[in-house]
Structure formats: structure tokens, C-alpha cells
Design an enzyme around this catalytic site. Sequence first.
Site, PDB file in Angstrom:
ATOM      1  N   LYS A  89      45.750  53.679  37.102  1.00  0.00           N
ATOM      2  CA  LYS A  89      47.212  53.558  37.268  1.00  0.00           C
ATOM      3  C   LYS A  89      47.804  52.757  36.118  1.00  0.00           C
ATOM      4  O   LYS A  89      47.121  51.948  35.458  1.00  0.00           O
ATOM      5  CB  LYS A  89      47.567  52.894  38.607  1.00  0.00           C
ATOM      6  CG  LYS A  89      47.062  51.451  38.826  1.00  0.00           C
ATOM      7  CD  LYS A  89      47.956  50.354  38.284  1.00  0.00           C
ATOM      8  CE  LYS A  89      47.418  48.958  38.582  1.00  0.00           C
ATOM      9  NZ  LYS A  89      47.980  47.909  37.751  1.00  0.00           N
ATOM     10  N   ASP A  91      45.717  46.782  44.952  1.00  0.00           N
ATOM     11  CA  ASP A  91      46.087  48.031  44.281  1.00  0.00           C
ATOM     12  C   ASP A  91      45.481  49.269  44.945  1.00  0.00           C
ATOM     13  O   ASP A  91      45.759  50.391  44.533  1.00  0.00           O
ATOM     14  CB  ASP A  91      45.638  48.001  42.810  1.00  0.00           C
ATOM     15  CG  ASP A  91      46.495  47.054  41.977  1.00  0.00           C
ATOM     16  OD1 ASP A  91      47.645  46.792  42.376  1.00  0.00           O
ATOM     17  OD2 ASP A  91      46.008  46.587  40.935  1.00  0.00           O
TER      18      ASP A  91
END
Length: 286
Positions: A11, A138
Amino acid sequence: MTTLYEGAFAKLNLTLDVLDKREDGYHNLQSVMQTVSIRDDIEIDVGTGKPWTLACDREGIPCDSSNLAWKAAEVFQEFSKKDLGGIAIRITKRIPSQAGMGGGSADAAAVLRALNAHFDYPFSIMALAELGAQVGSDVPFCVLCGTAMVEGRGERLRKLPDMPKDCVIVVCKPDFGVSTPELYRKIDQTAIAHRPDNRAMESALLEGDLGKVCAQIYNVFDPLVTEEHLEMNYIKSIMNSYGAIGFQMTGSGSAIFAVMPNFEYAAVVCNMLKENYPEVYICMPV
Ligand code: C5P
């Protein structure tokens, strides 16, 4: 025994704002996150009948129960009440470490997705993301993937329109790493001069306008890391000189990404940076 295969995608934080400090010691965030095509490959043998093992082809990655991928399997087993019957996890690493690209979280999310599919989806995708919050901040986003607004510690997710795909992204990971807890301590002692406008970012995504999206890219950690590592400015100047539409550090660093208008421009930036940095990648939003 069955072998499962799953991709674990990195990401980037298109925006990252740090809000208040919570009672549990973590900070509330507001971040627009984006999945990109740099990926690790995960293989899981399920039902080995032997003690759990984990192997990784990159040195320095923990290969025991402290690895987030292992923790993800533990959490899945506990909450699904499915007996995994012994597992062997193998990770082929490509996502740079200590980069702010969620490498460990991506692996954990891939384990959750693979096990969920194998056991015929005991969890919806949102329930699986919620489970991911038990593994790391995350992980929920890495379960969902795509483009999303991420809030709280990382557990509150809202899907956003996909980032426009008419671009190519260059990622450069400098040689130094950044300690995430230290960076949070530092930001607690700093008056944040500039913050991302997440509403404007959301509107830009709704419009599907790459230029407007890039204009809103901003990470509150970027100036804190740049003031201690001036080579960040060198990397950004190369990106800027060769046509980047937007560039910024991702997460708590130390990787910097540049959104480029096409592959040709991206290749030039990549070649320029490769002269000084071994870890430079070209990828796409996915
Ligand atoms: O989630 P991760 O393990 O990367 O976090 C490392 C450290 O960063 C935490 O122990 C905490 O000190 C800090 N952190 C925080 N607020 C967050 C995420 C991380 O304060 N939302």
C-alpha cells in the site's frame, strides 16, 4: 494437505494525517490508502499434521510467531474455530522492508484471505478486515485493497472510488529506515503546520481527475523525516524534474513515491534514481 496461493499487495498512503493520541497509546489517523502492484507471494500448506512453520526468502524477516502472517493464521483459527491441522507458510518477498508500504501487514492480510476462501468464507470481507485489526493497524486495509479512507487506528474503513489508473508510480526506498514509534513521539512534540485535505482528496477521487488527486497528496510525517534526511529532497527533485504529477513519502517512511503520467517518464525517473539507490520500483495502482 492442500496448498493455497495468494498475492500480498503493498500500500501507499496518498494522504496521512495524525489526529489525537488515544488512551491505548496509539494515535487516531485519517489516511487515504492505495493498493499498488508490488507484491509478495504467499503459499500456505494447510493440514500438514506437523508443528507450524514459516519461511521467507529475505534475510532479517522473523520466521516465528512474531511474524504478522503467523499471527494472522492464529487469529483466524481462534475466531473461525476451524482446525488448521498444522500449517507451513512460505513468503516470497518483493515489498521493500522498513518502507511504509505495509509489507508485513500485506502478508498477514493475504493469509486471512487465503484461509477464509479455503474454509468457504466464514467471514464477510468487512468481518475479515475487522479480524485483521487484531493483527496490526494496516492489516484491515490490506484485506480490503483498492482505494479507501482509513480512520481510527486503521480499523475503520470506507471504500472510495478507485484512484485514476492513467498513471505509473515510481517508488524509491532510500538506504535508511525510520522507527515508527519514534516518529509518533516526534509528531506529538510538533505543531503540525500543514495537514492533508481529505475531503478535497475524496472529491478529486469522485471526479476521477488524476491531476486533482495528485494535488492533494500529503503526509504529515514527510517534513519530519525530510528535515533529518536531506537526501529525501534529492530524490524528490529528480522526481519533480522528470515530470512527476505528485510525490511524497508513504506511511512512516522511508520510501518516497512519485505519480508519473506514463511509463516513459517513469522509466527515466527510475533509471536516474537507480544510479544512487538499489531499491527503485515501478508499479501501478490496483
Ligand atoms: O502498527 P505498528 O506496529 O506499525 O505501530 C508501531 C508503533 O507506532 C506503535 O507501537 C505505536 O507506538 C505507533 N503507532 C501509533 N498509532 C498508530 C499506529 C502506530 O501511535 N495508529
